[in-house]
Scaffold this motif. Sequence first.
Motif, PDB file in Angstrom:
ATOM      1  N   PRO A 424       0.821  -1.223   0.000  1.00 35.49           N
ATOM      2  CA  PRO A 424       0.000   0.000   0.000  1.00 35.49           C
ATOM      3  C   PRO A 424       0.848   1.262   0.000  1.00 35.49           C
ATOM      4  N   ARG A 425       1.918   1.269   0.804  1.00 36.85           N
ATOM      5  CA  ARG A 425       2.791   2.447   0.839  1.00 36.85           C
ATOM      6  C   ARG A 425       3.503   2.609  -0.503  1.00 36.85           C
ATOM      7  N   GLY A 426       3.973   1.506  -1.062  1.00 41.46           N
ATOM      8  CA  GLY A 426       4.679   1.573  -2.336  1.00 41.46           C
ATOM      9  C   GLY A 426       3.807   2.117  -3.449  1.00 41.46           C
ATOM     10  N   MET A 427       2.526   1.720  -3.460  1.00 41.13           N
ATOM     11  CA  MET A 427       1.623   2.217  -4.484  1.00 41.13           C
ATOM     12  C   MET A 427       1.408   3.719  -4.325  1.00 41.13           C
ATOM     13  N   ARG A 428       1.265   4.174  -3.091  1.00 40.58           N
ATOM     14  CA  ARG A 428       1.059   5.603  -2.851  1.00 40.58           C
ATOM     15  C   ARG A 428       2.306   6.397  -3.263  1.00 40.58           C
TER      16      ARG A 428
END
Length: 796
Positions: A424-428
Amino acid sequence: MAQLKVHNSLKPGGPVPFIPKEEGKVSFYACGPTVYGPSHLGHGRNYVSTDIIRRIMRDYFGFKMKFVLNITDIDDKIILKARRQRLLEIEKSKKYTESETSELAATAFEAYVQSNLPALNLVDLTSNNYLSRVNEAYGDVLAGKSLIGGDKPGDAETKIKMHINSLNSAWKAIQEKNVFGGEADDVISPYLDSLYKDKIDGSDHTIFTEVTKYWEAHFMEDMDTLNILRPDVVTRVTEYVPQIVSFVDQIIKKGFAYEADGSVYFDIAAFEKAGNPYARLRPESRNDKALQEEGEGSLSKNLGAKRGAGDFALWKKSKPGEPVWPSPWGEGRPGWHIECSVMASDVLGSQIDIHAGGIDLAFPHHDNELAQSEAYFCEHGKGPHNWVNYFLHMGHLSIAGSKMSKSLKNFQTIREALSSDYTPRGMRIVFLMGRWNDGVEISDDMRTMAEGWETTVNNFFIVTKSLLAEKSSVDALKSLTINSETQTELQTSLDKAQKNMQAALSDSFDTPRAMRVLHELIKEANIRTHSNRVAVDLQGLEAIARWVTKIVGIFGLDANASPPYDGLGWASKGAALNLSPQEAVEPFIVVFRNVKDALSILSVRSETLDKLLAADVDSEFDSLLSAGTTDPELLVMPYLRSVSKVRDEIRQLAPSSPSKKVLLALSDLIRDDYLTNLGVYLDDRPEGLGALIKFIPREELVAQREEKAAKEREGLAQKEAARLERERLEREKAEKVKVSPLDMFRDERFSAWDEDGLPTKTADGKDVTKNALKKLKKDWERQKKAHEEWKAKSGA
C-alpha cells in the motif's frame, strides 16, 4: 506561508490562487465509483491522488475540510450487471438436457459474435479452425496494431481483445460441455438478457442493490487498505431519488428542461439563450457524438425525441427490466449526471469550493453537472450562477496507451496489485512521484524508483533512531531541545528544504518536487552523518528526521500515524501499542538474562565485562517508567544496550581467548537468533564504535536470516556436489589406467586393429584417416604410459 495555487480545469493554463468561499474552510466533493465490480489500479490512482490533496490541504495548509463522496449505485452498467446476473442464476437452476444446453450455447455464441465481432466467419466453425478464423478476422488487433493503421491501438482495439477473450473462454467451455460453469457467462448472459429482461420486476430494487452493496463494501475495504481517509459524508443515488425528482422538476419550471415521452432532457439551447455557458470544461468536445452517447449510457437509446443533439437526460423513462421510481413524468430512473448535482448541493450548498474526479469525466459528465446545477440555482436576470469554484481532474492510469477501465476489462485490480507488485505504501509513493493531474503509464521503472525512495527514507529513520539510542538511557530517543541560536549545517539544510517544500506544495500540490526535496535532504543528512561518525550532529539529525516524519505522515505514507505526526519514523503498529510496558519489555529481559547465564558458565573475564554484567539495568528501566515513557523502543533500550555492549566486549576478547570459538558462536547467537527474533539488528561498525542498534521489522530480519541460511546451504551443497564429482572422476581415472592400450580401442566404433591395438578400419569398413589415426596414436601413447606406471605401482 506562500499563497496556495491550484490547477483549475475551469481556467485553463497555469495554477491560479486558491481562495475558498469561507476563509479557512473548504467544501470538497469527489465523484465516487460506479460499484459493479472490483476496484482497479485506475481507481487507486484517482482516489489516492484525491486523498493526498485532501490531506495536504487539511494537515499542511490547515484548512477545515468537509469531504463528500458519492456512490453511483444505479446506472446502465449496474442494471445490466445485476439483471444478467439474476437471469443467469435463474437459467442455471433450470433442468436442461445436454442437447438443449448445446443449442442455447450455440445460439448465444452466434448472437455475441454478430453483435461484437462481426468479421468472424461462423460457417462450419470447428475446434480445428477456430483459432485460425479468429486470427484471420482480427490478427492485426491481436498483434498490437491499430484498426485504422499507423496510430497506436487504443480503446477500440482493447474492446475487441476483450470480446475475443470472452469468446475464447466461452468456446472452451462449450467444447468441454461446461456451459454453465462460469467461463461462458459473458457470452450467455447478454443472450439471456435479450430474451428475458422484461421478466425482471423493476420495482424490486434489491435485484440491483444486492450487487452494489457488495461491491461498495469491497471498494471501501480497498480504500482502507490504501490508507485513504474515509469521507465525511457518503451519498448514494438510490437514497436520493425523491430529491432528484424535485431537482429536475425545478429545472423544468425554470425553462431549461423538457419532458419527452416520459423522459426529461436538459435544454442546452434554452440554457445558453439565457446567457449561461455550456461545456465550460471541454468546449471542444460539446459536439462529440461518441462521448455524448457514452454519457447517456448503453440503455438510453430511443427514449424520446430530443430537441437538440447534445441535450442529455435528467430523468429516464424505464424500459422493461430496469428499476423504476415514481415521478410526475411516469415511472423512471435518474439520469447519470443529475445524481452528483443533487447530492453535492444537498450536503454542500449552492456553491462548492472543489469538485474532483477523473479526467475522463470532464465531458460530458462534469460539464453536464455544471449546466444542470447552474440552471437550478440561477436567477433570471442576475447572470450565470457559479456552482463550482475549482475543478480538479486526476490524470488517468493507462496500460499500453489504453485507459484502465472495468468496462474494457483491461485492468489489474487493487487486490491483485497488492498481492504481487506493490505494498500500500509503495503504491502511494508511485502516485506521489507523478503529478496528480498528469496521466500515468504504469511501468516497472516507476515501481523500482518508488522502492528506492522508500528504502532511503526507511534506512534514514532506522539509523537516526539508532544514533539517538546510543545516548544515555534517560535521553535515548527523547525529543532533544533544538537550540535555535546554533545554526548547524544540518539545520541550514532543513531550513532550505522546508522552504522548498512550501514552494512545491503551494504550486498545485507538486508532489514529485516534494518527494525530491525529501530525498535530497536525507541524502545531505546521510553524507554529513557518515563523514562525522564520532561527532554526529544529533540535534540537527533529529530535527530533520522529525520533519520528514511529519511530511510523510501528511502524505499518508504511514497508516499507523495520525496528526500532528510529531513522532520519529514510521509509527509502531497497533499490536505493539496494545502491550503493557512490562509485556513489551519482557522478551528483551529474557535475552539479557540468557546472555548473562551463558557467560557465567564460561571462564571469561575482563574488567569491562564484569562492570557490564554487574550494572543495574532494571533501575534504568524503572527510571524510564517513572518518567512516563510508553514507547516500547525506548523502554527496551536499557536491556538492548547492555546486551549489545556485552557482545561488543566478547568479540574483543575472543581472538586471544582459549574459548574463542564458543565466544564467537555466542556473539552470532545474540545477533542472528535472540535479537533477530525480536526485530533488532546489531550493525557492527569499525573504529571501536561498537554495534549500532537498529529496530527493523522482525519479518524482514527473519527473511534475511533465512535467505542467508539458504545461500549457505546452497554453497555447502555445491561444495559437496563438487567433492563427489572429483571423487567420481578420480575413480574413473583409477579404473581407466587399468585398461591395456591393446584393448582401449576395441569397441563398436571400429572393425579392425593392428598388433598394438590401434584401429585401422572404422565400423563401416572404411580406412581410418591419417589425421584420425594421429590423434588416436597420441591417446594410445598416454594410456600406455599411465598403464605401465599403474602396473609398476600395483605389481600387476
